[in-house]
Design a protein around this motif. Structure first.
Motif, PDB file in Angstrom:
ATOM      1  N   MET A 227       0.846  -1.189   0.000  1.00 57.46           N
ATOM      2  CA  MET A 227       0.000   0.000   0.000  1.00 57.46           C
ATOM      3  C   MET A 227       0.885   1.244   0.000  1.00 57.46           C
ATOM      4  N   ASN A 228       0.622   2.146  -0.960  1.00 59.67           N
ATOM      5  CA  ASN A 228       1.396   3.382  -1.027  1.00 59.67           C
ATOM      6  C   ASN A 228       0.495   4.594  -0.736  1.00 59.67           C
ATOM      7  N   ILE A 229       1.078   5.777  -0.814  1.00 54.64           N
ATOM      8  CA  ILE A 229       0.355   6.992  -0.443  1.00 54.64           C
ATOM      9  C   ILE A 229      -0.841   7.254  -1.355  1.00 54.64           C
ATOM     10  N   ILE A 230      -0.718   6.896  -2.644  1.00 53.38           N
ATOM     11  CA  ILE A 230      -1.837   7.076  -3.575  1.00 53.38           C
ATOM     12  C   ILE A 230      -3.004   6.186  -3.169  1.00 53.38           C
ATOM     13  N   HIS A 231      -2.700   4.941  -2.819  1.00 57.10           N
ATOM     14  CA  HIS A 231      -3.741   4.015  -2.351  1.00 57.10           C
ATOM     15  C   HIS A 231      -4.446   4.583  -1.122  1.00 57.10           C
ATOM     16  N   VAL A 232      -3.655   5.121  -0.201  1.00 56.27           N
ATOM     17  CA  VAL A 232      -4.199   5.683   1.039  1.00 56.27           C
ATOM     18  C   VAL A 232      -5.156   6.828   0.739  1.00 56.27           C
ATOM     19  N   ILE A 233      -4.752   7.731  -0.122  1.00 53.39           N
ATOM     20  CA  ILE A 233      -5.582   8.889  -0.456  1.00 53.39           C
ATOM     21  C   ILE A 233      -6.894   8.455  -1.088  1.00 53.39           C
ATOM     22  N   VAL A 234      -6.814   7.536  -2.060  1.00 53.86           N
ATOM     23  CA  VAL A 234      -8.024   7.078  -2.756  1.00 53.86           C
ATOM     24  C   VAL A 234      -8.972   6.366  -1.800  1.00 53.86           C
ATOM     25  N   LEU A 235      -8.441   5.447  -0.990  1.00 54.55           N
ATOM     26  CA  LEU A 235      -9.295   4.691  -0.065  1.00 54.55           C
ATOM     27  C   LEU A 235      -9.892   5.596   1.012  1.00 54.55           C
ATOM     28  N   ALA A 236      -9.135   6.582   1.467  1.00 55.90           N
ATOM     29  CA  ALA A 236      -9.648   7.506   2.487  1.00 55.90           C
ATOM     30  C   ALA A 236     -10.767   8.374   1.923  1.00 55.90           C
ATOM     31  N   ILE A 237     -10.623   8.791   0.678  1.00 53.00           N
ATOM     32  CA  ILE A 237     -11.691   9.570   0.040  1.00 53.00           C
ATOM     33  C   ILE A 237     -12.949   8.720  -0.101  1.00 53.00           C
ATOM     34  N   ILE A 238     -12.768   7.475  -0.518  1.00 51.38           N
ATOM     35  CA  ILE A 238     -13.903   6.559  -0.660  1.00 51.38           C
ATOM     36  C   ILE A 238     -14.576   6.340   0.692  1.00 51.38           C
TER      37      ILE A 238
ATOM     38  N   ILE B 271      -2.550  10.130   7.711  1.00 49.98           N
ATOM     39  CA  ILE B 271      -2.997  10.780   6.473  1.00 49.98           C
ATOM     40  C   ILE B 271      -4.397  10.308   6.103  1.00 49.98           C
ATOM     41  N   GLY B 272      -4.627   8.994   6.204  1.00 53.85           N
ATOM     42  CA  GLY B 272      -5.935   8.436   5.866  1.00 53.85           C
ATOM     43  C   GLY B 272      -7.040   8.988   6.730  1.00 53.85           C
ATOM     44  N   ASN B 273      -6.783   9.125   8.025  1.00 53.74           N
ATOM     45  CA  ASN B 273      -7.809   9.635   8.938  1.00 53.74           C
ATOM     46  C   ASN B 273      -8.110  11.111   8.689  1.00 53.74           C
ATOM     47  N   VAL B 274      -7.095  11.898   8.400  1.00 54.45           N
ATOM     48  CA  VAL B 274      -7.307  13.325   8.132  1.00 54.45           C
ATOM     49  C   VAL B 274      -8.159  13.498   6.871  1.00 54.45           C
ATOM     50  N   ILE B 275      -7.834  12.747   5.823  1.00 53.52           N
ATOM     51  CA  ILE B 275      -8.587  12.851   4.566  1.00 53.52           C
ATOM     52  C   ILE B 275     -10.015  12.357   4.753  1.00 53.52           C
TER      53      ILE B 275
END
Length: 264
Positions: free
Chosen positions: A1-12, A212-216
């Motif tokens: 899992m990379n930062i892009i994955h984290v951002i996308v999953l957190a938005i979802i 990062i995931g929680n903030v997003i």
């Protein structure tokens, strides 16, 4: 899992957690498209970022959390069924989580139900949380147990449960949001406990990804909740029903065509 994955999953997560469309179904599609390999941390991440979504409810409705103890008693009563069923059937729930077909079918069936709920429950008389009785809170809690079947959507189950007890769409949605706080907190705490109990130690990178995931998820959930309430009051559930049917159909189609759908 990379930062892009984290951002996308957190938005979802932020968008779908409080909408009646199932965050699980969307996580499956997103993870499959991005090729995320499921491991213990990934499974923990998809649950732990719910903390950000929980905080958005507390921030948006902070005044409601400083009411009488009766408010908390009702949430506790509504939370109890899921707590008991979750402990009793945790292994079976984990098994269901491995079935993409179950998620697709549940999404589809839930979509069909949402097409008709506005007609079925069109004479509400409970407009505020303070009018909800303890028995009604308990019944909504049993509806929440349906969300243990992946693809059902905790939000959909509890909102429909509330409407079946003559709550208005807004009152049912808001009580669903409030009930999410103890429910999602308990689920996250258990997942963290299991992760640590199994001998895992967080790396610095994993802590950063969780932060990062929680903030997003928090920021996106703030916008999603406010937009959802406004839309729900004006338009009802039909659009969400058609959307669920579409997503469920996509998952079923991908599964039947032999695609390897990753379950988070």
């Amino acid at each position: 899992m990379n930062i892009i994955h984290v951002i996308v999953l957190a938005i979802i997560e932020g968008i779908t957690e409080f909408l009646p469309i199932s965050s699980t179904g969307h996580m499956i599609i997103a993870s499959s498209v991005m090729g995320i390999q499921s491991d213990d941390f990934v499974k923990l991440f998809t649950v732990a970022i719910q903390l950000g979504a929980i905080l958005s409810v507390v921030v948006l409705y902070w005044k409601r959390f400083f009411q009488t103890l009766d408010f908390y008693y009702k949430l506790f009563v509504a939370f109890l069924p899921a707590a008991v069923f979750g402990l009793l059937f945790s292994k079976k729930i984990d098994e269901l989580m491995e079935s993409a077909l179950t998620v697709g079918i549940t999404l589809f069936i839930g979509g069909v139900i949402l097409l008709f709920v506005d007609k079925w429950f069109n004479k509400p008389d409970v407009k505020e949380e303070k009018e909800i009785s303890y028995l009604t809170a308990l019944k909504i809690g049993f509806f929440q147990c349906l969300s243990m079947i992946p693809g059902t959507s905790r939000s959909a189950a509890t909102i429909v449960g509330g409407m079946s007890q003559k709550l208005t769409r807004k009152a049912a949605a808001e009580f669903s949001f409030f009930l999410a706080v103890p429910t999602m907190f308990a689920a996250t705490a258990k997942k963290l406990y299991d992760f640590i109990k199994d001998g895992h130690v967080f790396t610095g990178e994993e802590i950063k990804l969780l932060a990062i995931g929680n903030v997003i998820a928090f920021i996106v959930a703030l916008l999603a909740i406010k937009t959802f309430i406004t839309f729900l009051e004006k338009r009802g559930f039909q659009l969400f029903g058609w959307y669920r049917i579409l997503v469920g159909g996509v998952i079923i189609g991908l599964y039947l065509s032999g695609h390897n759908l990753q379950i988070l």
